[in-house]
Design a protein around this motif. Structure first.
Motif, PDB file in Angstrom:
ATOM      1  N   ALA A 293       0.836  -1.197   0.000  1.00 54.33           N
ATOM      2  CA  ALA A 293       0.000   0.000   0.000  1.00 54.33           C
ATOM      3  C   ALA A 293       0.873   1.251   0.000  1.00 54.33           C
ATOM      4  O   ALA A 293       0.620   2.210  -0.751  1.00 54.33           O
ATOM      5  CB  ALA A 293      -0.930  -0.009   1.206  1.00 54.33           C
ATOM      6  N   VAL A 294       1.926   1.240   0.819  1.00 49.57           N
ATOM      7  CA  VAL A 294       2.861   2.370   0.842  1.00 49.57           C
ATOM      8  C   VAL A 294       3.551   2.495  -0.516  1.00 49.57           C
ATOM      9  O   VAL A 294       3.804   3.597  -0.999  1.00 49.57           O
ATOM     10  CB  VAL A 294       3.890   2.214   1.972  1.00 49.57           C
ATOM     11  CG1 VAL A 294       4.847   3.403   2.000  1.00 49.57           C
ATOM     12  CG2 VAL A 294       3.191   2.072   3.328  1.00 49.57           C
ATOM     13  N   GLY A 295       3.835   1.360  -1.140  1.00 47.50           N
ATOM     14  CA  GLY A 295       4.456   1.377  -2.461  1.00 47.50           C
ATOM     15  C   GLY A 295       3.577   2.023  -3.515  1.00 47.50           C
ATOM     16  O   GLY A 295       4.051   2.823  -4.333  1.00 47.50           O
ATOM     17  N   TRP A 296       2.287   1.682  -3.506  1.00 51.76           N
ATOM     18  CA  TRP A 296       1.368   2.318  -4.457  1.00 51.76           C
ATOM     19  C   TRP A 296       1.393   3.837  -4.272  1.00 51.76           C
ATOM     20  O   TRP A 296       1.430   4.599  -5.244  1.00 51.76           O
ATOM     21  CB  TRP A 296      -0.058   1.821  -4.252  1.00 51.76           C
ATOM     22  CG  TRP A 296      -0.384   0.405  -4.592  1.00 51.76           C
ATOM     23  CD1 TRP A 296      -1.003  -0.512  -3.774  1.00 51.76           C
ATOM     24  CD2 TRP A 296      -0.178  -0.287  -5.836  1.00 51.76           C
ATOM     25  NE1 TRP A 296      -1.178  -1.712  -4.416  1.00 51.76           N
ATOM     26  CE2 TRP A 296      -0.691  -1.603  -5.691  1.00 51.76           C
ATOM     27  CE3 TRP A 296       0.398   0.083  -7.064  1.00 51.76           C
ATOM     28  CZ2 TRP A 296      -0.642  -2.554  -6.712  1.00 51.76           C
ATOM     29  CZ3 TRP A 296       0.435  -0.862  -8.093  1.00 51.76           C
ATOM     30  CH2 TRP A 296      -0.074  -2.157  -7.904  1.00 51.76           C
ATOM     31  N   TYR A 297       1.358   4.253  -3.024  1.00 51.87           N
ATOM     32  CA  TYR A 297       1.299   5.693  -2.749  1.00 51.87           C
ATOM     33  C   TYR A 297       2.598   6.387  -3.146  1.00 51.87           C
ATOM     34  O   TYR A 297       2.572   7.486  -3.721  1.00 51.87           O
ATOM     35  CB  TYR A 297       1.007   5.931  -1.262  1.00 51.87           C
ATOM     36  CG  TYR A 297       0.513   7.328  -0.969  1.00 51.87           C
ATOM     37  CD1 TYR A 297      -0.830   7.651  -1.148  1.00 51.87           C
ATOM     38  CD2 TYR A 297       1.371   8.319  -0.527  1.00 51.87           C
ATOM     39  CE1 TYR A 297      -1.304   8.929  -0.886  1.00 51.87           C
ATOM     40  CE2 TYR A 297       0.916   9.602  -0.267  1.00 51.87           C
ATOM     41  CZ  TYR A 297      -0.421   9.910  -0.444  1.00 51.87           C
ATOM     42  OH  TYR A 297      -0.886  11.189  -0.191  1.00 51.87           O
ATOM     43  N   ALA A 298       3.725   5.751  -2.860  1.00 49.55           N
ATOM     44  CA  ALA A 298       5.016   6.340  -3.232  1.00 49.55           C
ATOM     45  C   ALA A 298       5.118   6.511  -4.746  1.00 49.55           C
ATOM     46  O   ALA A 298       5.590   7.550  -5.240  1.00 49.55           O
ATOM     47  CB  ALA A 298       6.154   5.465  -2.708  1.00 49.55           C
ATOM     48  N   MET A 299       4.679   5.511  -5.497  1.00 53.74           N
ATOM     49  CA  MET A 299       4.711   5.618  -6.954  1.00 53.74           C
ATOM     50  C   MET A 299       3.766   6.709  -7.441  1.00 53.74           C
ATOM     51  O   MET A 299       4.075   7.429  -8.396  1.00 53.74           O
ATOM     52  CB  MET A 299       4.378   4.284  -7.605  1.00 53.74           C
ATOM     53  CG  MET A 299       5.416   3.194  -7.374  1.00 53.74           C
ATOM     54  SD  MET A 299       5.321   1.822  -8.561  1.00 53.74           S
ATOM     55  CE  MET A 299       3.659   1.215  -8.282  1.00 53.74           C
ATOM     56  N   ALA A 300       2.601   6.830  -6.790  1.00 49.43           N
ATOM     57  CA  ALA A 300       1.663   7.877  -7.175  1.00 49.43           C
ATOM     58  C   ALA A 300       2.273   9.259  -6.971  1.00 49.43           C
ATOM     59  O   ALA A 300       2.140  10.148  -7.824  1.00 49.43           O
ATOM     60  CB  ALA A 300       0.369   7.740  -6.373  1.00 49.43           C
ATOM     61  N   LEU A 301       2.947   9.451  -5.845  1.00 48.37           N
ATOM     62  CA  LEU A 301       3.563  10.744  -5.562  1.00 48.37           C
ATOM     63  C   LEU A 301       4.582  11.131  -6.626  1.00 48.37           C
ATOM     64  O   LEU A 301       4.573  12.259  -7.144  1.00 48.37           O
ATOM     65  CB  LEU A 301       4.252  10.708  -4.195  1.00 48.37           C
ATOM     66  CG  LEU A 301       3.372  10.714  -2.949  1.00 48.37           C
ATOM     67  CD1 LEU A 301       4.228  10.503  -1.700  1.00 48.37           C
ATOM     68  CD2 LEU A 301       2.585  12.013  -2.822  1.00 48.37           C
ATOM     69  N   VAL A 302       5.470  10.214  -6.957  1.00 52.48           N
ATOM     70  CA  VAL A 302       6.547  10.563  -7.885  1.00 52.48           C
ATOM     71  C   VAL A 302       6.049  10.665  -9.318  1.00 52.48           C
ATOM     72  O   VAL A 302       6.553  11.477 -10.106  1.00 52.48           O
ATOM     73  CB  VAL A 302       7.726   9.564  -7.760  1.00 52.48           C
ATOM     74  CG1 VAL A 302       7.429   8.244  -8.454  1.00 52.48           C
ATOM     75  CG2 VAL A 302       9.022  10.178  -8.274  1.00 52.48           C
ATOM     76  N   ASP A 303       5.031   9.876  -9.667  1.00 51.97           N
ATOM     77  CA  ASP A 303       4.524   9.921 -11.040  1.00 51.97           C
ATOM     78  C   ASP A 303       3.639  11.136 -11.284  1.00 51.97           C
ATOM     79  O   ASP A 303       3.662  11.719 -12.377  1.00 51.97           O
ATOM     80  CB  ASP A 303       3.746   8.644 -11.362  1.00 51.97           C
ATOM     81  CG  ASP A 303       4.642   7.436 -11.575  1.00 51.97           C
ATOM     82  OD1 ASP A 303       5.856   7.624 -11.772  1.00 51.97           O
ATOM     83  OD2 ASP A 303       4.123   6.299 -11.549  1.00 51.97           O
ATOM     84  N   ILE A 304       2.854  11.533 -10.294  1.00 49.65           N
ATOM     85  CA  ILE A 304       1.919  12.645 -10.538  1.00 49.65           C
ATOM     86  C   ILE A 304       2.652  13.974 -10.663  1.00 49.65           C
ATOM     87  O   ILE A 304       2.145  14.911 -11.298  1.00 49.65           O
ATOM     88  CB  ILE A 304       0.829  12.699  -9.448  1.00 49.65           C
ATOM     89  CG1 ILE A 304      -0.415  13.400 -10.004  1.00 49.65           C
ATOM     90  CG2 ILE A 304       1.346  13.381  -8.178  1.00 49.65           C
ATOM     91  CD1 ILE A 304      -1.657  13.220  -9.180  1.00 49.65           C
TER      92      ILE A 304
END
Length: 397
Positions: free
Chosen positions: A238-249
């Motif tokens: 779950a933390v991984g999904w969020y980390a990827m969302a932060l850097v991609d957005i």
């Protein structure tokens, strides 16, 4: 790749089981992607050959985009396009899609539809993207404005959902509504609420100062905390999904909007905490990060791949400063562990991927026994696709 990089991969390859074949690519990212494609994974169809709206497929399509941009090898673009064509009919209808399910996971295929529309101009891809966007117009929200993760999970916002829904939401706004300040503020609100409700306090037991899996602002869920409604544990993927969302957005979000600075600040907090929460000996992360070393816990591979990707991309783009080199060093150590322990070579020369947990959910107790009871899966696309992205970033070093 440089000669030095190639020698490095060959050295790593010697640590893997099996005998390398001449057809094996020098790039781990390409070896992995080609192996996933050879297995027919992420092709827009389910196990019975029927069209399937799958966030895992959307994740892999994103990985293929990155790989195509890096290599120019059209096989990655073609596979991505064929995957969407298996799902989207010539008239733009999304096969086997039910908007009324209000499942935020389904929207993850949307970015690929937008990408293909920009590349080809074909109307069917825009129609499909419009359909996914229309889901967000009526998708249920909690009283503060957070999208429910699914209709069947009332009032709950999960870290997973930020990656599934808001990358597409932002990408759609950038392409078709760049001056829609209401949309940009709404996207920023999703990150704000998720962060405020789930950030782990520094004083919490075994605090990682990362994020709990999700929250229920109604407080009805059996796992909802009394203060902010957050769940009980920090689950690595779950933390991984969020980390990827932060850097991609940050590639998409307008820098002039106040939400950009807020998202950037979240990323700058999270990435060093990922470095610091890695197991000191192995260099990777426990499945349940808030219970390090507890009986039944183990090092899980999908979250690790996501952390490596997000961290290295954040440093490469200058979003996060790595003045002493400790973030890159940490992620390279984690990547080395992955190569030695989770990557293996099959007899046919394809790459295998291990130790990805099949699921993590807040549908039941959301407690430690639940997470560790979920089975792991060989060649699970959620982890394998993330490792393509991680490998792209490592090879960019």
């Amino acid at each position: 790749m440089t000669t030095k990089s190639i020698k490095l991969w060959l050295a790593f390859g010697a640590l893997l089981s099996g005998v390398a074949t001449q057809a094996r690519p020098e790039s781990v990212a390409e070896w992995n992607a080609q192996s996933i494609m050879a297995r027919g994974q992420g092709n827009g169809l389910n196990a019975t050959g029927h069209p399937s709206v799958s966030y895992e497929h959307g994740e892999f399509q994103w990985a293929l985009r990155l790989l195509y941009e890096r290599t120019g090898d059209k096989q990655y673009y073609d596979y991505m396009q064929k995957s969407v064509d298996n799902l989207v009919a010539p008239d733009g209808t999304i096969r086997n899609y039910n908007l009324q399910e209000y499942n935020i996971d389904h929207v993850r295929v949307g970015p690929t539809c937008l990408h293909l529309y920009k590349k080809t101009g074909l109307k069917k891809y825009k129609i499909a993207a419009d359909t996914f966007r229309s889901q967000l117009e009526t998708h249920p929200r909690n009283s503060e404005g957070q999208f429910w993760h699914k209709k069947i999970y009332p009032h709950q916002g999960w870290l997973d959902g930020i990656y599934m829904g808001d990358i597409f939401y932002a990408d759609y706004a950038k392409v078709f509504q760049p001056r829609n300040n209401t949309a940009w503020s709404d996207i920023a609100l999703q990150f704000k609420l998720q962060w405020e409700h789930t950030l782990q306090n520094a004083t919490a037991p075994n605090s990682t100062q990362t994020l709990y899996h999700g929250y229920d602002n109604s407080g009805v869920a059996p796992w909802a905390s009394a203060d902010r409604g957050h769940s009980l544990e920090v689950w690595n993927r779950a933390v991984g999904w969020y980390a990827m969302a932060l850097v991609d957005i940050l590639d998409i979000f307008p820098k002039t909007h106040p939400g950009y600075a807020m998202i950037l600040a979240q990323l700058r907090h999270l990435i060093p905490k990922l470095r610091d929460s890695a197991d000191k000996k192995s260099g990777v992360w426990w499945l349940v990060m808030s219970q390090p070393g507890r009986a039944g816990n183990y090092f899980e591979s999908s979250g690790a791949a996501m952390f490596i990707y997000a961290s290295l991309k954040a440093v490469r783009l200058g979003h996060v400063k790595d003045r002493d080199g400790s973030i890159v060093k940490s992620m390279k150590k984690a990547y080395s562990y992955a190569l030695k322990n989770w990557v293996f070579e099959n007899p046919d020369g394809t790459m295998g991927w291990n130790n990805t947990v099949i699921v993590g959910s807040l549908v039941s107790s959301g407690d430690y026994p639940y997470y560790i009871a979920q089975p792991i899966n060989m060649n699970d696309l959620k982890g394998a696709a993330a490792f393509v992205m991680a490998s792209v970033e490592v090879e960019a070093l």
